[in-house]
Design a protein around this motif. Sequence first.
Motif, PDB file in Angstrom:
ATOM      1  N   ILE A   1      -0.891  -5.338  11.618  1.00  0.00           N
ATOM      2  CA  ILE A   1       0.274  -4.467  11.687  1.00  0.00           C
ATOM      3  C   ILE A   1       0.601  -3.988  10.280  1.00  0.00           C
ATOM      4  N   VAL A   2       1.014  -2.737  10.189  1.00  0.00           N
ATOM      5  CA  VAL A   2       1.442  -2.195   8.898  1.00  0.00           C
ATOM      6  C   VAL A   2       2.925  -2.498   8.750  1.00  0.00           C
ATOM      7  N   LEU A   3       3.257  -3.332   7.777  1.00  0.00           N
ATOM      8  CA  LEU A   3       4.653  -3.712   7.617  1.00  0.00           C
ATOM      9  C   LEU A   3       5.379  -2.687   6.753  1.00  0.00           C
ATOM     10  N   CYS A   4       5.453  -1.491   7.269  1.00  0.00           N
ATOM     11  CA  CYS A   4       6.243  -0.432   6.645  1.00  0.00           C
ATOM     12  C   CYS A   4       6.565   0.550   7.745  1.00  0.00           C
ATOM     13  N   LYS A   5       7.799   1.006   7.778  1.00  0.00           N
ATOM     14  CA  LYS A   5       8.215   1.877   8.867  1.00  0.00           C
ATOM     15  C   LYS A   5       8.462   3.280   8.357  1.00  0.00           C
ATOM     16  N   ALA A   6       8.330   3.458   7.042  1.00  0.00           N
ATOM     17  CA  ALA A   6       8.822   4.676   6.431  1.00  0.00           C
ATOM     18  C   ALA A   6       7.725   5.686   6.181  1.00  0.00           C
ATOM     19  N   GLY A   7       7.777   6.796   6.888  1.00  0.00           N
ATOM     20  CA  GLY A   7       6.926   7.929   6.578  1.00  0.00           C
ATOM     21  C   GLY A   7       7.605   8.775   5.510  1.00  0.00           C
ATOM     22  N   ASP A   8       7.136  10.013   5.380  1.00  0.00           N
ATOM     23  CA  ASP A   8       7.715  10.877   4.350  1.00  0.00           C
ATOM     24  C   ASP A   8       9.183  11.185   4.602  1.00  0.00           C
ATOM     25  N   ARG A   9       9.591  11.152   5.873  1.00  0.00           N
ATOM     26  CA  ARG A   9      10.977  11.499   6.171  1.00  0.00           C
ATOM     27  C   ARG A   9      11.933  10.389   5.749  1.00  0.00           C
ATOM     28  N   GLU A  10      11.491   9.150   5.947  1.00  0.00           N
ATOM     29  CA  GLU A  10      12.404   8.033   5.698  1.00  0.00           C
ATOM     30  C   GLU A  10      12.417   7.612   4.233  1.00  0.00           C
ATOM     31  N   ALA A  11      11.268   7.687   3.587  1.00  0.00           N
ATOM     32  CA  ALA A  11      11.195   7.181   2.215  1.00  0.00           C
ATOM     33  C   ALA A  11      11.088   8.339   1.239  1.00  0.00           C
ATOM     34  N   LYS A  12      11.677   8.147   0.052  1.00  0.00           N
ATOM     35  CA  LYS A  12      11.604   9.200  -0.961  1.00  0.00           C
ATOM     36  C   LYS A  12      10.283   9.101  -1.708  1.00  0.00           C
TER      37      LYS A  12
ATOM     38  N   CYS B   1       8.933  -3.973   7.055  1.00  0.00           N
ATOM     39  CA  CYS B   1       9.185  -3.659   5.649  1.00  0.00           C
ATOM     40  C   CYS B   1       8.533  -4.757   4.822  1.00  0.00           C
ATOM     41  N   SER B   2       8.044  -4.403   3.642  1.00  0.00           N
ATOM     42  CA  SER B   2       7.424  -5.405   2.779  1.00  0.00           C
ATOM     43  C   SER B   2       8.089  -5.457   1.420  1.00  0.00           C
ATOM     44  N   SER B   3       9.219  -4.795   1.283  1.00  0.00           N
ATOM     45  CA  SER B   3       9.817  -4.629  -0.042  1.00  0.00           C
ATOM     46  C   SER B   3      10.517  -5.893  -0.504  1.00  0.00           C
ATOM     47  N   PHE B   4      10.155  -6.334  -1.709  1.00  0.00           N
ATOM     48  CA  PHE B   4      10.832  -7.471  -2.314  1.00  0.00           C
ATOM     49  C   PHE B   4      11.976  -7.008  -3.223  1.00  0.00           C
ATOM     50  N   ASP B   5      12.203  -5.699  -3.273  1.00  0.00           N
ATOM     51  CA  ASP B   5      13.293  -5.191  -4.112  1.00  0.00           C
ATOM     52  C   ASP B   5      14.630  -5.646  -3.563  1.00  0.00           C
ATOM     53  N   LYS B   6      15.633  -5.646  -4.452  1.00  0.00           N
ATOM     54  CA  LYS B   6      16.961  -6.024  -3.996  1.00  0.00           C
ATOM     55  C   LYS B   6      17.557  -4.891  -3.162  1.00  0.00           C
ATOM     56  N   GLY B   7      18.545  -5.260  -2.365  1.00  0.00           N
ATOM     57  CA  GLY B   7      19.138  -4.340  -1.402  1.00  0.00           C
ATOM     58  C   GLY B   7      19.424  -2.948  -1.929  1.00  0.00           C
ATOM     59  N   PRO B   8      20.243  -2.811  -2.994  1.00  0.00           N
ATOM     60  CA  PRO B   8      20.582  -1.465  -3.462  1.00  0.00           C
ATOM     61  C   PRO B   8      19.360  -0.658  -3.872  1.00  0.00           C
ATOM     62  N   ALA B   9      18.399  -1.333  -4.503  1.00  0.00           N
ATOM     63  CA  ALA B   9      17.191  -0.631  -4.947  1.00  0.00           C
ATOM     64  C   ALA B   9      16.416  -0.105  -3.751  1.00  0.00           C
ATOM     65  N   THR B  10      16.322  -0.921  -2.709  1.00  0.00           N
ATOM     66  CA  THR B  10      15.606  -0.488  -1.516  1.00  0.00           C
ATOM     67  C   THR B  10      16.340   0.658  -0.843  1.00  0.00           C
ATOM     68  N   LYS B  11      17.645   0.517  -0.760  1.00  0.00           N
ATOM     69  CA  LYS B  11      18.441   1.508  -0.046  1.00  0.00           C
ATOM     70  C   LYS B  11      18.332   2.869  -0.724  1.00  0.00           C
ATOM     71  N   LYS B  12      18.185   2.858  -2.038  1.00  0.00           N
ATOM     72  CA  LYS B  12      18.128   4.108  -2.791  1.00  0.00           C
ATOM     73  C   LYS B  12      16.895   4.922  -2.415  1.00  0.00           C
ATOM     74  N   VAL B  13      15.783   4.223  -2.107  1.00  0.00           N
ATOM     75  CA  VAL B  13      14.523   4.949  -1.925  1.00  0.00           C
ATOM     76  C   VAL B  13      14.086   5.037  -0.469  1.00  0.00           C
ATOM     77  N   CYS B  14      14.711   4.268   0.426  1.00  0.00           N
ATOM     78  CA  CYS B  14      14.194   4.233   1.791  1.00  0.00           C
ATOM     79  C   CYS B  14      15.339   4.009   2.771  1.00  0.00           C
ATOM     80  N   SER B  15      15.327   4.764   3.857  1.00  0.00           N
ATOM     81  CA  SER B  15      16.428   4.641   4.816  1.00  0.00           C
ATOM     82  C   SER B  15      16.180   3.544   5.845  1.00  0.00           C
ATOM     83  N   VAL B  16      14.953   3.033   5.915  1.00  0.00           N
ATOM     84  CA  VAL B  16      14.672   2.021   6.932  1.00  0.00           C
ATOM     85  C   VAL B  16      14.151   0.715   6.323  1.00  0.00           C
TER      86      VAL B  16
END
Lengths: 196, 358
Positions: free
Chosen positions: B99-110, B196-211
């Motif tokens: 499984i690809v642990l990322c849900k964000a295509g071009d629309r969701e992620a910057k 999602c596979s991001s180890f970034d902290k919440g605000p950092a993740t939220k800034k670049v990705c909506s999901v």
Amino acid sequence: MGDVITQLSLLLVSAVFVNNFVLARFLGVCPFLGVSKKVETAVGMSMATMFVMTLASVSTWVVQKFILVPFQIEYLQTIAFILIIASLVQFVEMVVQKTSPVLYQALGIFLPLITTNCAVLGVAILNIQKDYSFLSTTIHGFGAALGFALALVIFAGLRERTELADVPKSFQGVAITLITSGLLSLAFMGFSGLVK
Amino acid sequence: MIEAILSLSGLGLIAGIGLGIASKVFHVYVDPKVEAVEGALLGTNCGACGFPGCSGLANAIIAGEAAITDCLPGGEDVVNDLCRIMGVEATAAEKEVAIVLCKAGDREAKTKFDYMGVKDCWAAMQVGGGFKSCSYGCLGLGSCYKACEYDAIEITEDRLAIIIPEKCTGCTMCVPACPVNIIKMVPASQKVHVLCSSFDKGPATKKVCSVGCIGCTLCTKKTSNMSMENNLAIVDYSVLDNTHDPVDICPTGTISDFEQAHPLKRFKPEKKKKAKKAKPAAKVKKEGVTAKPDSDKKVVPKPTEGQETPKSKVEKEKSGNEAEKPAKDNKEAVKPEGSEKVEGSVSEKKEEGTKDVS
């Protein structure tokens, strides 16, 4: 003596570069296109082919001189050679399996595949046509196999790179492979005139 | 002529006898089990087991270096066959899928910049660690797609790789093919994943990705099989709590039921065949929709009415037998029958429409 050595080394160079079996004579194109997707498998195939081509050159030369010519049945050359090569490959496979399991594993499926390689039959017939001596036959067989290996490995390297390249849609797949092999053949034509 | 026949057949005879003797002299004892095991394996030489081809695995199984469950693409059938050959009892092997642990295509992620280079994730990673603002995001250039030999991976228009669990054989070839390292193996029976596979902290993740997972820990508080690690929610697949709870809890929609998160055509098989039929049917459906703005409301309680009507009939009969009740009952009983017929036809049309569209 020195003369003979020069002649033989010239024969070797000419078999490898000038009259390269795949790129100048267009023999053995099937494995050239089929087994050249990865360098690793290409090397395995080359090793096996070198082994068989050298042995086949020698044994077919012996059969030609001591069986076909005395009985005046040279017209059965092709079928006799195929028989020799096929049984030789089988024999080699058995020996290798018994004596060196490591080599057997490395060569794997390539050994039986070589039975139907036209480069092997080609080198055997060419040896007879050119009326080579026993030593020349051995050198020519080995040189031809070396040339085949060289072409195969170079081409495998090229194909690994084209895999990554952004090939135009209409050229993708077999088309770009054939064009690449054509260009490689063109490059090898640069060697012509090196040895007469 | 005779010479030719004799010499050639002699040559053949010598070669044949030679080979026959050679096969005796150079005979290598091969355990008959090896052949049997190799026959039971798939023979695709995919390399998922980590051995050189199926024969390599067969040898390793006989030598005791590999387990009979090591052929991942073979699944249960192969394991059962091997059990019979080896005389071992089967240990239940849960089938795994990638499984690809990322849900964000071009629309969701910057994205950081427009990437125009070689269409390969590994090449894209060379340019500033990928074009996505999130360094744990799927680049969607298809490196895993190329690695998959079973056509189980789709790349969406949004540049997101999606692995179709039905087609995935669990051969794991795509796992090392991903430069971002976000393809993981999960039990096939599990449907709820943290996409999602991001180890970034919440605000950092939220800034670049909506999901992306923002590490809010809501899911860990409300369910037993979720935990937090490096600002990322993790599903513990060994804990059997496969409720859809975490899906509802997750505020960003990161935790999702895979099938709902990616409603691709794959979940609606035979779309192409029915697509042609769907056109006229769709018209019917539209007509049905436009024609029944009034009946729409009635359609909703339809099943309950349908169940009630036979009862009401019985009641009617009973009431007829016992004593004639006031006319209200009869009216009530009659009305649903009439409305049921109308609704039935409408609902049938509707069902047809939905079937064909799907």
